[in-house]
Design an enzyme around this catalytic site. Structure first.
Site, PDB file in Angstrom:
ATOM      1  N   ASP A   1      -0.242   5.148   1.191  1.00 54.12           N
ATOM      2  CA  ASP A   1      -0.355   6.072   1.728  1.00 54.12           C
ATOM      3  C   ASP A   1      -0.326   5.321   3.465  1.00 54.12           C
ATOM      4  O   ASP A   1      -1.329   4.561   4.171  1.00 54.12           O
ATOM      5  CB  ASP A   1      -1.592   6.693   1.599  1.00 54.12           C
ATOM      6  CG  ASP A   1      -2.512   7.339   0.823  1.00 54.12           C
ATOM      7  OD1 ASP A   1      -1.008   8.525  -0.025  1.00 54.12           O
ATOM      8  OD2 ASP A   1      -2.987   6.740  -0.332  1.00 54.12           O
TER       9      ASP A   1
ATOM     10  N   ASP B   1       0.898  -0.613   0.557  1.00 52.45           N
ATOM     11  CA  ASP B   1      -0.245  -0.166   0.111  1.00 52.45           C
ATOM     12  C   ASP B   1       0.997   0.652   0.269  1.00 52.45           C
ATOM     13  O   ASP B   1       2.206   0.711   0.311  1.00 52.45           O
ATOM     14  CB  ASP B   1      -0.764   0.255   1.218  1.00 52.45           C
ATOM     15  CG  ASP B   1      -1.651   1.120   1.377  1.00 52.45           C
ATOM     16  OD1 ASP B   1      -2.556   1.184   0.942  1.00 52.45           O
ATOM     17  OD2 ASP B   1      -1.459   1.561   2.667  1.00 52.45           O
TER      18      ASP B   1
HETATM   19  C1  BG6 Z   1      -6.079   5.124  -0.014  1.00 51.05           C
HETATM   20  C2  BG6 Z   1      -6.369   6.341   1.585  1.00 51.05           C
HETATM   21  O1  BG6 Z   1      -4.910   4.667   0.217  1.00 51.05           O
HETATM   22  O2  BG6 Z   1      -6.230   5.560  -0.468  1.00 51.05           O
HETATM   23  C3  BG6 Z   1      -7.907   6.523   1.635  1.00 51.05           C
HETATM   24  O3  BG6 Z   1      -6.562   4.965   2.732  1.00 51.05           O
HETATM   25  C4  BG6 Z   1      -7.981   7.124   0.219  1.00 51.05           C
HETATM   26  O4  BG6 Z   1      -7.413   7.291   2.576  1.00 51.05           O
HETATM   27  C5  BG6 Z   1      -8.312   6.783  -0.671  1.00 51.05           C
HETATM   28  O5  BG6 Z   1      -9.610   8.250   0.636  1.00 51.05           O
HETATM   29  C6  BG6 Z   1      -7.825   7.325  -1.715  1.00 51.05           C
HETATM   30  O6  BG6 Z   1      -7.112   8.200  -2.365  1.00 51.05           O
HETATM   31  P1  BG6 Z   1      -7.696   9.395  -2.947  1.00 51.05           P
HETATM   32  O7  BG6 Z   1      -5.828  10.066  -3.551  1.00 51.05           O
HETATM   33  O8  BG6 Z   1      -7.565   9.219  -4.432  1.00 51.05           O
HETATM   34  O9  BG6 Z   1      -8.121  10.652  -2.624  1.00 51.05           O
HETATM   35 MG    MG Z   2      -2.671   3.057   3.674  1.00 51.18          MG
END
Ligand code: BG6
Ligand code: MG
Length: 219
Positions: A10, A8
């Site tokens: 984030d 993953d």
């Molecule tokens: C995930 C995050 O990696 O991505 C979530 O943990 C987030 O919190 C999701 O909502 C979608 O991300 P983005 O950047 O497309 O809004």
């Molecule tokens: Mg994550």
């Protein structure tokens, strides 16, 4: 035998989770919805729209679909102001070296992120070339806890799911890994990620061989 590692992004490679939190918090405040760090755990891993739905449920508010789209866009614009200022050095200590070592040992590496902003973040950190496959929210729209992102990662690596392990910081992501038939390394505590097969607080002083041995031992 484990041959593939799916990461993953984030909260696993870099602490962008805090920028997601700050952006959602500011939107929630505008809407008059109390939103805490503990509430934020439920947003990790899930899609942008699912995150908004959780916040609206906390505040018992409802909006029309086009208004929700607009709220998501505003959150994302704010999130991107943080991401554009992000420095290459914000990558978690040791993660680049951990992945490079695993590659030298012959493991294949995939990204497995729900985010549509993953490409931008990989470029900011200058780590795109570490990955043999990249699966993000632009490749697979069905976010965690569904297993689709990780299954696609295994497919692109040319491996069966049982030969892959997942590195995750979210409850939704650990569930997605297990539903894909993969072991899950929790980046975080046992309290936050009770279902993870093993927990890591960071990447320093750990090798992929030791980690895989530990997963076998604890399972
Ligand atoms: C995930 C995050 O990696 O991505 C979530 O943990 C987030 O919190 C999701 O909502 C979608 O991300 P983005 O950047 O497309 O809004
Ligand atoms: Mg994550």
């Amino acid at each position: 035998m484990i041959k593939g590692l799916i990461f993953d992004l984030d909260g696993v490679i870099v602490d962008t989770a805090k920028y997601h939190f700050l952006a959602w918090k500011s939107l929630a405040e505008e809407l008059g919805i109390p939103f805490s760090i503990a509430d934020n755990e439920r947003l990790k891993g899930v899609s942008r729209m699912a995150s908004l739905e959780i916040i609206l449920e906390l505040g018992q508010k409802s909006f029309l679909p086009e208004q929700k789209e607009e709220l998501c866009t505003r959150k994302n614009d704010l999130y991107l102001t943080y991401i554009h200022q992000m420095k290459r050095e914000e990558i978690f200590p040791g993660v680049r070296e951990f992945i490079e070592n695993a590659k030298r040992e012959g493991y294949l590496i995939s990204l497995g992120s729900s985010s549509a902003n993953a490409g931008l973040i990989l470029d900011k950190l200058q780590i795109r070339e570490l990955f043999d496959a990249i699966v993000d929210g632009t490749v697979v729209a069905i976010a965690k806890p569904e297993p689709d992102i990780f299954m696609k990662g295994a497919e692109l690596l040319g491996l069966p799911c049982r030969q892959c392990i997942v590195f995750e910081d979210s409850v939704a992501g650990i569930e997605a890994a297990h539903r894909a038939g993969m072991a899950a390394v929790g980046i975080g505590t046992k309290e936050l990620l009770p279902e993870a097969d093993i927990h890591l607080s960071g990447y320093l002083d750990i090798t992929i061989e030791k980690l895989i041995n530990d997963i076998r031992r604890y399972k």
